[in-house]
Design an enzyme around this catalytic site. Structure first.
Site, mmCIF file in Angstrom:
data_model
loop_
_atom_site.group_PDB
_atom_site.id
_atom_site.type_symbol
_atom_site.label_atom_id
_atom_site.label_comp_id
_atom_site.label_asym_id
_atom_site.label_seq_id
_atom_site.Cartn_x
_atom_site.Cartn_y
_atom_site.Cartn_z
ATOM 1 N N VAL A 70 59.317 28.802 -5.179
ATOM 2 C CA VAL A 70 58.333 29.802 -5.629
ATOM 3 C C VAL A 70 57.544 29.296 -6.837
ATOM 4 O O VAL A 70 56.317 29.419 -6.892
ATOM 5 C CB VAL A 70 59.044 31.140 -5.956
ATOM 6 C CG1 VAL A 70 58.071 32.140 -6.566
ATOM 7 C CG2 VAL A 70 59.687 31.721 -4.694
ATOM 8 N N ARG A 81 68.166 41.477 -1.629
ATOM 9 C CA ARG A 81 67.682 41.105 -2.955
ATOM 10 C C ARG A 81 68.634 41.628 -4.023
ATOM 11 O O ARG A 81 68.823 41.020 -5.060
ATOM 12 C CB ARG A 81 66.281 41.662 -3.168
ATOM 13 C CG ARG A 81 65.237 40.985 -2.302
ATOM 14 C CD ARG A 81 63.847 41.485 -2.628
ATOM 15 N NE ARG A 81 62.843 40.874 -1.774
ATOM 16 C CZ ARG A 81 62.440 41.387 -0.624
ATOM 17 N NH1 ARG A 81 62.944 42.508 -0.177
ATOM 18 N NH2 ARG A 81 61.501 40.781 0.095
ATOM 19 N N ASP A 118 54.327 42.603 -0.786
ATOM 20 C CA ASP A 118 54.560 43.511 0.350
ATOM 21 C C ASP A 118 53.238 44.168 0.773
ATOM 22 O O ASP A 118 52.987 44.372 1.961
ATOM 23 C CB ASP A 118 55.561 44.604 -0.038
ATOM 24 C CG ASP A 118 56.748 44.031 -0.775
ATOM 25 O OD1 ASP A 118 57.857 44.045 -0.255
ATOM 26 O OD2 ASP A 118 56.544 43.524 -1.908
ATOM 27 N N THR A 119 52.422 44.492 -0.220
ATOM 28 C CA THR A 119 51.129 45.112 0.059
ATOM 29 C C THR A 119 50.220 44.120 0.792
ATOM 30 O O THR A 119 49.497 44.495 1.726
ATOM 31 C CB THR A 119 50.502 45.599 -1.272
ATOM 32 O OG1 THR A 119 51.346 46.639 -1.782
ATOM 33 C CG2 THR A 119 49.096 46.136 -1.079
ATOM 34 N N ALA A 120 50.287 42.865 0.401
ATOM 35 C CA ALA A 120 49.496 41.836 1.098
ATOM 36 C C ALA A 120 49.967 41.731 2.547
ATOM 37 O O ALA A 120 49.159 41.608 3.478
ATOM 38 C CB ALA A 120 49.631 40.491 0.388
ATOM 39 N N ARG A 121 51.290 41.789 2.733
ATOM 40 C CA ARG A 121 51.833 41.716 4.105
ATOM 41 C C ARG A 121 51.356 42.922 4.918
ATOM 42 O O ARG A 121 50.993 42.796 6.088
ATOM 43 C CB ARG A 121 53.364 41.675 4.056
ATOM 44 C CG ARG A 121 53.887 40.324 3.571
ATOM 45 C CD ARG A 121 55.391 40.348 3.313
ATOM 46 N NE ARG A 121 55.880 39.006 3.010
ATOM 47 C CZ ARG A 121 56.975 38.749 2.311
ATOM 48 N NH1 ARG A 121 57.708 39.734 1.828
ATOM 49 N NH2 ARG A 121 57.346 37.497 2.088
ATOM 50 N N HIS A 180 60.652 46.569 -4.662
ATOM 51 C CA HIS A 180 60.317 45.413 -3.824
ATOM 52 C C HIS A 180 61.618 45.107 -3.087
ATOM 53 O O HIS A 180 62.469 44.372 -3.585
ATOM 54 C CB HIS A 180 59.880 44.233 -4.696
ATOM 55 C CG HIS A 180 59.805 42.923 -3.949
ATOM 56 N ND1 HIS A 180 58.973 42.715 -2.891
ATOM 57 C CD2 HIS A 180 60.487 41.763 -4.127
ATOM 58 C CE1 HIS A 180 59.137 41.481 -2.439
ATOM 59 N NE2 HIS A 180 60.055 40.879 -3.172
HETATM 60 P P1 6V0 Z 1 64.815 27.954 -5.845
HETATM 61 O O1 6V0 Z 1 64.020 27.049 -4.971
HETATM 62 O O2 6V0 Z 1 66.302 27.884 -5.827
HETATM 63 O O3 6V0 Z 1 64.282 27.724 -7.332
HETATM 64 C C1 6V0 Z 1 64.852 28.294 -8.458
HETATM 65 C C2 6V0 Z 1 64.579 27.364 -9.614
HETATM 66 O O4 6V0 Z 1 65.048 27.998 -10.810
HETATM 67 C C3 6V0 Z 1 65.311 26.026 -9.487
HETATM 68 O O5 6V0 Z 1 64.403 24.952 -9.647
HETATM 69 C C4 6V0 Z 1 66.337 26.075 -10.614
HETATM 70 O O6 6V0 Z 1 66.616 24.798 -11.171
HETATM 71 C C5 6V0 Z 1 65.642 26.985 -11.607
HETATM 72 N N1 6V0 Z 1 66.570 27.601 -12.564
HETATM 73 C C6 6V0 Z 1 67.777 28.155 -12.303
HETATM 74 N N2 6V0 Z 1 68.336 28.563 -13.447
HETATM 75 C C7 6V0 Z 1 67.471 28.286 -14.443
HETATM 76 C C8 6V0 Z 1 67.487 28.468 -15.843
HETATM 77 N N3 6V0 Z 1 68.526 29.036 -16.459
HETATM 78 N N4 6V0 Z 1 66.414 28.048 -16.547
HETATM 79 C C9 6V0 Z 1 65.356 27.466 -15.948
HETATM 80 N N5 6V0 Z 1 65.299 27.260 -14.623
HETATM 81 C C10 6V0 Z 1 66.328 27.667 -13.886
HETATM 82 O O7 6V0 Z 1 64.442 29.489 -5.554
HETATM 83 P P2 6V0 Z 1 63.021 30.041 -5.074
HETATM 84 O O8 6V0 Z 1 61.960 29.355 -5.842
HETATM 85 O O9 6V0 Z 1 62.979 30.074 -3.609
HETATM 86 O O10 6V0 Z 1 63.122 31.560 -5.569
HETATM 87 C C11 6V0 Z 1 63.068 31.875 -6.949
HETATM 88 C C12 6V0 Z 1 63.194 33.366 -7.146
HETATM 89 O O11 6V0 Z 1 62.014 34.015 -6.651
HETATM 90 C C13 6V0 Z 1 64.365 33.986 -6.372
HETATM 91 O O12 6V0 Z 1 64.980 34.966 -7.176
HETATM 92 C C14 6V0 Z 1 63.692 34.626 -5.177
HETATM 93 O O13 6V0 Z 1 64.437 35.667 -4.615
HETATM 94 C C15 6V0 Z 1 62.413 35.102 -5.820
HETATM 95 N N6 6V0 Z 1 61.316 35.454 -4.918
HETATM 96 C C16 6V0 Z 1 60.559 36.505 -5.291
HETATM 97 C C17 6V0 Z 1 59.537 36.958 -4.491
HETATM 98 C C18 6V0 Z 1 58.759 38.168 -4.915
HETATM 99 O O14 6V0 Z 1 57.970 38.726 -4.129
HETATM 100 N N7 6V0 Z 1 58.923 38.632 -6.134
HETATM 101 C C19 6V0 Z 1 59.220 36.292 -3.287
HETATM 102 C C20 6V0 Z 1 59.949 35.204 -2.934
HETATM 103 C C21 6V0 Z 1 61.094 34.735 -3.699
#
Ligand code: 6V0
Length: 315
Positions: free
Chosen positions: A17, A91, A151-154, A178
């Site tokens: 993300v 979530r 979600d709104t975009a979806r 969400h």
């Molecule tokens: P990912 O690919 O595992 O990336 C997470 C990143 O966070 C990794 O690079 C980790 O190294 C880093 N990280 C972990 N702990 C720490 C810390 N203490 N300090 C700094 N960095 C850290 O996960 P991804 O990117 O897929 O998802 C990230 C978060 O976004 C998750 O909680 C998802 O559930 C959330 N999303 C939220 C969405 C939304 O609509 N709000 C949509 C999609 C995903």
């Protein structure tokens, strides 16, 4: 304390993300400086290099990996750090893990940056937005979550496909959590000012109840479906982050369903969830009263109650 650089963004967490958001922000031309922060510094460095190599095809931005000190003058700090949803995991299952991560990250950000906006993206986004507001001590207007913007975009995308119409002409939104208790606010939905049901009939669709149910379920299950197929979702949220940053940096006063702490509207208090809000340079600048049916109000209240139970368990 450093003066804010209105053209600087920090992205904390450079996983799927964070890196997709950083790429979308690089392409947007909104910022002239972007710092990427991750507990895995190598990952942040790799992403900074990779994204920078697209710059000859975009507008100049200084992109680099850094530490929290480097975020001291960022106008917007986008927080995506946290574990992602695993297949079958809700979530809310993520809550304990990610609140723990926030307890270490947010005070670090707030130690150096006291004036910027915290845009929370990690999940469960409503719980983490509430946690970030409390942990940072920032005024609530400057701490909000991407909420149901995605979600709104979806919803708009699916309605656009259903009606064979540009999704940008669809005015409809998802409110509440969400997540699983989110609500499609059908009673205020319209296409270019025409009430949704009337527009559907113009396009040859008459089974309103059935279609609305299917589309809302489809929106709600989008993330589960994508995660099952490719392990994570990131492009849709990256575009949502870009859109929210655009509203902030350009002081657009755009109306977006971001997640922020509620104070009594619809009987909902002291919990963060998404409602349409005016978003501009100061962050969340005001709530937009939305027309809801009795059923939608009840569902919204239930969504808030669901989140409150979770909050009680972790904060
Ligand atoms: P990912 O690919 O595992 O990336 C997470 C990143 O966070 C990794 O690079 C980790 O190294 C880093 N990280 C972990 N702990 C720490 C810390 N203490 N300090 C700094 N960095 C850290 O996960 P991804 O990117 O897929 O998802 C990230 C978060 O976004 C998750 O909680 C998802 O559930 C959330 N999303 C939220 C969405 C939304 O609509 N709000 C949509 C999609 C995903």
């Amino acid at each position: 304390m450093a003066t804010l650089n209105e053209r600087k963004v920090a992205v904390v967490g450079c996983g799927f993300v964070g890196s997709a958001s950083a790429f979308a922000l690089m392409e947007s031309g909104l910022f002239s400086e972007m710092v990427l922060i991750d507990v895995n510094k190598e990952k942040a460095e790799g992403e900074a290099l990779d994204i920078s190599h697209g710059l000859p095809f975009a507008k100049p931005v200084q992109i680099y990996a850094g530490d929290y000190k480097d975020a001291e003058d960022a106008a917007v700090v986008v927080v995506t750090a946290g574990a992602g949803q695993k297949p079958g995991e809700t979530r809310l299952d993520l809550v304990k893990k990610n609140v723990g991560i926030f307890k270490s990250i947010i005070p670090e950000i707030a130690k150096y940056n006291t004036e910027g906006i915290l845009l929370i993206v990690a999940n469960p986004v409503d719980i983490l937005t509430y946690a970030a507001a409390k942990l940072s001590g920032f005024p609530e207007n400057r701490v909000f979550g991407s909420g149901t913007v995605l979600d709104t975009a979806r919803l708009k995308y699916l309605l656009g496909e259903h009606l064979k119409i540009d999704s940008r002409s669809v005015h409809a939104c998802i409110i509440g959590e969400h997540g699983d208790s989110e609500i499609a606010a059908w009673s205020s939905a319209n296409v270019s000012g025409i009430p949704l049901n009337d527009f559907c009939e113009m396009r040859g669709h008459f089974e309103h109840e059935k279609s609305m149910k299917e589309i809302a379920e489809n929106v709600k299950n989008s993330a589960y479906k994508i995660i099952e197929k490719k392990g994570a979702t990131y492009y849709g949220i990256a575009m949502s982050v870009r859109r929210i940053c655009e509203a902030i940096v350009r002081d657009e006063k755009s109306i977006l369903p971001v997640s922020s702490i509620q104070h009594g509207e619809f009987g909902i208090d002291d919990v963060a969830l998404s409602m349409p809000a005016i978003v501009g340079r100061s962050g969340v600048e005001g709530a937009v009263p939305i027309r809801l049916s009795d059923g939608e109000r009840e569902a919204l209240k239930a969504s808030a109650d669901t989140l409150k139970v979770v909050l009680k368990g972790v904060l």
